[in-house]
Design a protein around this motif. Structure first.
Motif, PDB file in Angstrom:
ATOM      1  N   ASP A  32      66.309 -40.640  21.185  1.00  0.00           N
ATOM      2  CA  ASP A  32      67.419 -40.309  21.350  1.00  0.00           C
ATOM      3  C   ASP A  32      68.383 -40.489  22.382  1.00  0.00           C
ATOM      4  O   ASP A  32      69.539 -40.786  22.483  1.00  0.00           O
ATOM      5  CB  ASP A  32      67.595 -38.622  21.130  1.00  0.00           C
ATOM      6  N   GLY A  33      67.787 -40.377  23.759  1.00  0.00           N
ATOM      7  CA  GLY A  33      68.607 -40.702  24.801  1.00  0.00           C
ATOM      8  C   GLY A  33      68.873 -42.172  25.122  1.00  0.00           C
ATOM      9  O   GLY A  33      69.859 -42.580  25.466  1.00  0.00           O
ATOM     10  N   TRP A  34      67.771 -42.979  24.702  1.00  0.00           N
ATOM     11  CA  TRP A  34      67.907 -44.496  24.658  1.00  0.00           C
ATOM     12  C   TRP A  34      69.156 -44.750  23.751  1.00  0.00           C
ATOM     13  O   TRP A  34      70.064 -45.424  24.018  1.00  0.00           O
ATOM     14  CB  TRP A  34      66.864 -45.185  24.300  1.00  0.00           C
ATOM     15  N   GLN A  35      69.212 -44.142  22.333  1.00  0.00           N
ATOM     16  CA  GLN A  35      70.311 -44.657  21.519  1.00  0.00           C
ATOM     17  C   GLN A  35      71.584 -44.062  22.069  1.00  0.00           C
ATOM     18  O   GLN A  35      72.520 -44.833  21.998  1.00  0.00           O
ATOM     19  CB  GLN A  35      69.869 -43.826  20.221  1.00  0.00           C
ATOM     20  N   ALA A  36      71.559 -43.084  22.582  1.00  0.00           N
ATOM     21  CA  ALA A  36      72.961 -42.423  23.149  1.00  0.00           C
ATOM     22  C   ALA A  36      73.248 -43.412  24.305  1.00  0.00           C
ATOM     23  O   ALA A  36      74.540 -43.555  24.307  1.00  0.00           O
ATOM     24  CB  ALA A  36      72.812 -41.067  23.596  1.00  0.00           C
ATOM     25  N   VAL A  37      72.409 -43.756  25.074  1.00  0.00           N
ATOM     26  CA  VAL A  37      72.944 -44.644  26.383  1.00  0.00           C
ATOM     27  C   VAL A  37      73.453 -46.059  25.672  1.00  0.00           C
ATOM     28  O   VAL A  37      74.488 -46.644  26.054  1.00  0.00           O
ATOM     29  CB  VAL A  37      71.993 -44.828  27.519  1.00  0.00           C
ATOM     30  N   LEU A  38      72.651 -46.605  24.709  1.00  0.00           N
ATOM     31  CA  LEU A  38      73.014 -47.950  24.267  1.00  0.00           C
ATOM     32  C   LEU A  38      74.518 -47.893  23.668  1.00  0.00           C
ATOM     33  O   LEU A  38      75.255 -48.725  23.706  1.00  0.00           O
ATOM     34  CB  LEU A  38      71.908 -48.398  23.196  1.00  0.00           C
ATOM     35  N   ASP A  39      74.591 -46.734  22.737  1.00  0.00           N
ATOM     36  CA  ASP A  39      75.935 -46.520  21.959  1.00  0.00           C
ATOM     37  C   ASP A  39      77.062 -46.361  23.136  1.00  0.00           C
ATOM     38  O   ASP A  39      78.111 -46.955  22.883  1.00  0.00           O
ATOM     39  CB  ASP A  39      75.904 -45.256  21.202  1.00  0.00           C
ATOM     40  N   SER A  40      76.765 -45.679  24.214  1.00  0.00           N
ATOM     41  CA  SER A  40      77.773 -45.592  25.352  1.00  0.00           C
ATOM     42  C   SER A  40      78.064 -46.856  26.065  1.00  0.00           C
ATOM     43  O   SER A  40      79.358 -47.247  26.290  1.00  0.00           O
ATOM     44  CB  SER A  40      77.444 -44.477  26.314  1.00  0.00           C
ATOM     45  N   LEU A  41      76.922 -47.756  26.306  1.00  0.00           N
ATOM     46  CA  LEU A  41      77.189 -49.004  26.922  1.00  0.00           C
ATOM     47  C   LEU A  41      78.036 -49.793  25.960  1.00  0.00           C
ATOM     48  O   LEU A  41      78.849 -50.413  26.348  1.00  0.00           O
ATOM     49  CB  LEU A  41      75.844 -49.524  27.262  1.00  0.00           C
ATOM     50  N   ARG A  42      77.808 -49.847  24.621  1.00  0.00           N
ATOM     51  CA  ARG A  42      78.404 -50.794  23.709  1.00  0.00           C
ATOM     52  C   ARG A  42      79.975 -50.348  23.547  1.00  0.00           C
ATOM     53  O   ARG A  42      81.058 -51.271  23.488  1.00  0.00           O
ATOM     54  CB  ARG A  42      77.753 -50.523  22.236  1.00  0.00           C
ATOM     55  N   SER A  43      80.389 -49.016  23.913  1.00  0.00           N
ATOM     56  CA  SER A  43      81.699 -48.922  24.071  1.00  0.00           C
ATOM     57  C   SER A  43      82.458 -49.086  25.351  1.00  0.00           C
ATOM     58  O   SER A  43      83.709 -48.994  25.355  1.00  0.00           O
ATOM     59  CB  SER A  43      81.807 -47.360  23.864  1.00  0.00           C
ATOM     60  N   LEU A  44      81.796 -49.617  26.188  1.00  0.00           N
ATOM     61  CA  LEU A  44      82.661 -50.218  27.490  1.00  0.00           C
ATOM     62  C   LEU A  44      83.533 -51.119  27.251  1.00  0.00           C
ATOM     63  O   LEU A  44      83.386 -52.022  26.323  1.00  0.00           O
ATOM     64  CB  LEU A  44      81.570 -50.579  28.496  1.00  0.00           C
ATOM     65  N   ASP A  45      84.519 -51.309  28.273  1.00  0.00           N
ATOM     66  CA  ASP A  45      85.634 -52.160  28.134  1.00  0.00           C
ATOM     67  C   ASP A  45      85.714 -52.840  29.497  1.00  0.00           C
ATOM     68  O   ASP A  45      85.978 -51.946  30.329  1.00  0.00           O
ATOM     69  CB  ASP A  45      86.702 -51.810  27.446  1.00  0.00           C
ATOM     70  N   PRO A  46      85.570 -53.824  29.556  1.00  0.00           N
ATOM     71  CA  PRO A  46      84.906 -54.923  28.738  1.00  0.00           C
ATOM     72  C   PRO A  46      83.466 -54.646  28.362  1.00  0.00           C
ATOM     73  O   PRO A  46      82.898 -53.833  29.210  1.00  0.00           O
ATOM     74  CB  PRO A  46      84.980 -56.327  29.454  1.00  0.00           C
ATOM     75  N   PRO A  47      83.158 -55.264  27.215  1.00  0.00           N
ATOM     76  CA  PRO A  47      81.868 -54.762  26.757  1.00  0.00           C
ATOM     77  C   PRO A  47      80.673 -55.723  27.602  1.00  0.00           C
ATOM     78  O   PRO A  47      80.957 -56.469  28.339  1.00  0.00           O
ATOM     79  CB  PRO A  47      81.606 -55.331  25.510  1.00  0.00           C
ATOM     80  N   PRO A  48      79.511 -54.898  27.729  1.00  0.00           N
ATOM     81  CA  PRO A  48      78.577 -55.774  28.367  1.00  0.00           C
ATOM     82  C   PRO A  48      77.935 -56.880  27.705  1.00  0.00           C
ATOM     83  O   PRO A  48      78.224 -57.052  26.393  1.00  0.00           O
ATOM     84  CB  PRO A  48      77.236 -54.417  28.349  1.00  0.00           C
ATOM     85  N   LEU A  49      77.294 -57.813  28.513  1.00  0.00           N
ATOM     86  CA  LEU A  49      76.895 -59.066  27.877  1.00  0.00           C
ATOM     87  C   LEU A  49      75.317 -58.766  27.460  1.00  0.00           C
ATOM     88  O   LEU A  49      74.585 -58.447  28.528  1.00  0.00           O
ATOM     89  CB  LEU A  49      77.052 -60.163  28.965  1.00  0.00           C
ATOM     90  N   PHE A  50      74.946 -59.038  26.456  1.00  0.00           N
ATOM     91  CA  PHE A  50      73.628 -58.912  25.858  1.00  0.00           C
ATOM     92  C   PHE A  50      72.856 -60.175  25.483  1.00  0.00           C
ATOM     93  O   PHE A  50      73.803 -61.055  25.327  1.00  0.00           O
ATOM     94  CB  PHE A  50      73.615 -57.891  24.441  1.00  0.00           C
ATOM     95  N   ASP A  51      71.774 -60.623  26.004  1.00  0.00           N
ATOM     96  CA  ASP A  51      71.341 -61.873  25.890  1.00  0.00           C
ATOM     97  C   ASP A  51      69.830 -61.666  25.500  1.00  0.00           C
ATOM     98  O   ASP A  51      68.967 -60.559  25.805  1.00  0.00           O
ATOM     99  CB  ASP A  51      71.470 -62.688  27.023  1.00  0.00           C
TER     100      ASP A  51
END
Length: 159
Positions: A32-51
């Motif tokens: 649950d903590g991982w998912q909450a952090v991932l969702d929060s990171l996804r909402s950043l502006d500019p978005p993070p870069l995933f590779d």
């Protein structure tokens, strides 16, 4: 009243470059903590870069899908908190581990951005967050006990 973020003068020595990175851990995050952090990171502006293995990719919506990638490749995420480059490598499933170069934290504004990020992690995951020297999770330099808590300097930390 204790400030929520220590003054730069109290933490500057912890970021003096020494050839090692600094790690930020969200302790015992669980799924649950991982998912909450991932969702929060996804909402950043500019978005993070995933590779994946250094190639740009679309960030999965579910943390389980990121860990499934880890079985065959190396997913990572990167973005900046102010001028501080932060990386997430999805190494572990229990704690969330980020890393940063202490040389990036060279001004009070850099520290403020990093501290806001750490407090945001504690708020989002509802878990303690610590900053340590690279690969030394038991050598706590800074800690935030959880949501709404101040960042504290470990009085026994070297720096």
């Amino acid at each position: 009243m204790t400030p929520l973020i220590p003054d730069w003068s109290e933490v500057a020595a912890l970021f003096e470059p020494d050839g090692a990175l600094r790690d930020i851990y969200v302790l015992d995050a669980g799924p649950d903590g991982w998912q909450a952090v991932l969702d929060s990171l996804r909402s950043l502006d500019p978005p993070p870069l995933f590779d994946i293995d250094g190639e740009p990719a679309v960030m999965p919506k579910r943390i389980e899908d990121v860990f499934a990638i880890w079985k065959r490749a190396s997913p990572s995420l990167r973005w900046n908190a102010g001028e501080v480059a932060i990386h997430l490598h999805f190494f572990r499933s229990d704690d969330i581990e980020f890393d940063l170069d202490p040389a990036d934290v060279c001004e009070p504004e850099d520290w403020q951005a990093l501290a806001r990020f750490m407090r945001g992690l504690a708020e989002t995951a509802e878990r303690p967050v610590i900053l340590t020297p690279e690969n030394k999770p038991d050598d706590i330099l800074l800690f935030c006990r959880g949501a709404g808590a101040a960042i504290e300097v470990n009085a026994t930390a070297e720096g």
